[in-house]
Design an enzyme around this catalytic site. Structure first.
Site, short mmCIF file in Angstrom:
data_model
loop_
_atom_site.label_atom_id
_atom_site.label_comp_id
_atom_site.label_asym_id
_atom_site.label_seq_id
_atom_site.Cartn_x
_atom_site.Cartn_y
_atom_site.Cartn_z
N GLU A 131 1.66 -6.19 4.08
CA GLU A 131 2.65 -7.26 4.15
C GLU A 131 3.11 -7.49 5.59
OE1 GLU A 131 5.89 -6.62 1.42
OE2 GLU A 131 4.53 -6.40 -0.30
N ASP A 171 1.10 -2.55 -4.94
CA ASP A 171 2.23 -1.63 -4.95
C ASP A 171 3.18 -2.00 -6.09
OD1 ASP A 171 3.27 -3.94 -3.89
OD2 ASP A 171 4.25 -2.98 -2.18
N SER A 172 2.89 -3.12 -6.76
CA SER A 172 3.63 -3.47 -7.98
C SER A 172 3.39 -2.43 -9.08
CB SER A 172 3.22 -4.86 -8.46
OG SER A 172 1.81 -4.94 -8.57
N ASP A 201 -3.39 -2.01 -2.06
CA ASP A 201 -2.17 -2.35 -1.33
C ASP A 201 -1.68 -1.14 -0.53
OD1 ASP A 201 -0.54 -4.51 -0.96
OD2 ASP A 201 0.47 -4.37 -2.90
N GLU A 207 3.24 -15.66 -0.94
CA GLU A 207 4.11 -15.40 -2.09
C GLU A 207 5.40 -16.21 -1.98
OE1 GLU A 207 4.58 -11.32 -3.26
OE2 GLU A 207 6.13 -11.83 -4.73
N LYS A 228 -4.61 -4.42 1.57
CA LYS A 228 -3.66 -5.52 1.78
C LYS A 228 -2.40 -4.94 2.40
CE LYS A 228 -1.18 -7.54 -1.73
NZ LYS A 228 0.20 -7.29 -1.25
O1 KIV Z 1 1.66 -5.63 -5.52
C1 KIV Z 1 1.34 -6.74 -5.99
O2 KIV Z 1 1.15 -6.90 -7.20
C2 KIV Z 1 1.24 -7.86 -5.08
C3 KIV Z 1 0.91 -9.20 -5.65
C4 KIV Z 1 2.05 -9.74 -6.38
C5 KIV Z 1 0.39 -10.14 -4.64
O3 KIV Z 1 1.40 -7.70 -3.91
#
Ligand code: KIV
Length: 287
Positions: free
Chosen positions: A138, A68-69, A107, A204, A136
């Protein structure tokens, strides 16, 4: 030739998820768990597009994260809270179409799974249909029910605990997690995620000692970002690692290249040549 006990192993002697005689057609979650059992570390990167995905796949990165980055690194949002499922799905599909061996982890963005297991399952199915091999999400203990629902439906899950950017307003900003009394909380989250069926967990901005302890205790791989050197794997945002993003990087980032300067120099050279009438030259035209 093998190295003596006190010497560091030569790079071609380090066991690898890839490499001669060990190449797997497609990295599966079990390969990552087996790597932990062998004590073999691995590197994960984010990727959001076809060219980086193909390059990283070819370079032997065994797992790619469409994080999600992408909010900050593709879409120009200030935080990851703003990116949507609809914005991430095409990026997952592009990465999936451009790779052959790497495990593709998508994500789940903020707002797409917190309501409960049914919402998490509905969202995860959309990402799997787009080409992801795993998702993934959180959260530790509070997400155990979601992780159970997804793994029960045959969707591999990577957990993410410690500093979780989607909860930055609850956590009080970007803060290291795991100091003092918090250590027990993070460890409880790690165990909850593993017991719920996750195949790996991102740690993290967790203190190195807590990350090392969790890594020892869990049967599944830990993937660190700002969590010291003892985790089973590491993950970085590729634009940070390759220096495409400018400005002071977080302390946990190492810049392996300065792509921003390389690209800007190329752009300036192109513009200068156009202004000077040097580009296009005769060979770039058609008669
Ligand atoms: O979204 C992302 O890039 C992340 C990583 C930093 C683990 O969750």
């Amino acid at each position: 030739m093998s190295s003596s006990v006190n010497e560091a192993p030569a790079p071609d002697e380090i066991p690898s998820l890839y490499g001669p005689g060990k190449t797997v057609k497609r990295v599966r979650t079990r390969h990552l768990i087996e790597a932990k059992e062998r004590g073999e570390k691995w590197a994960m990167l984010t990727s959001y597009d076809q060219y980086t995905a193909a390059l990283f796949d070819e370079a032997g990165i065994p797992a790619l994260l469409i994080g999600d980055s992408a909010a900050n690194n593709v879409y120009g949002y200030e935080t990851t809270l703003q990116v949507s499922v609809e914005e991430l799905l095409p990026l997952v599909a592009a990465v999936a179409r451009s790779t052959h061996r790497t495990l593709i982890v998508a994500d789940l963005p903020f707002g797409s799974y917190e309501a409960g297991p049914a919402q998490a399952l509905e969202t995860a199915v959309r990402f799997m249909k787009a080409g992801a091999h795993a998702v993934k999400l959180e959260g530790g203990r509070r997400m155990a029910a979601q992780i159970r629902a997804l793994t029960g439906a045959g969707i591999p899950v990577m957990g993410h605990i410690g500093f979780t950017p989607q909860s930055e307003h609850t956590l009080g900003g970007y803060r290291v997690q795991g100091r003092d009394a918090q250590a027990a909380e993070i460890e409880a989250d790690a165990h909850a995620v593993a017991e719920a069926g996750a195949f790996a967990v991102v740690l993290e901005m967790v203190t190195s000692s807590v990350a090392a302890e969790i890594t020892k205790q869990l049967p599944i791989p830990t993937v660190g970002i700002g969590a010291g050197s003892e985790t089973d794997a590491q993950v970085l945002v590729w634009q940070d690692m390759a220096g495409l993003r400018r400005g002071k990087p977080p302390r946990f980032v190492k810049r392996y290249a300065d792509l921003a300067t390389v690209l800007q120099d190329a752009v300036k050279a192109y513009a200068d040549e156009v202004r000077a009438g040097e580009f296009p030259a005769k060979e770039h035209g058609f008669e």
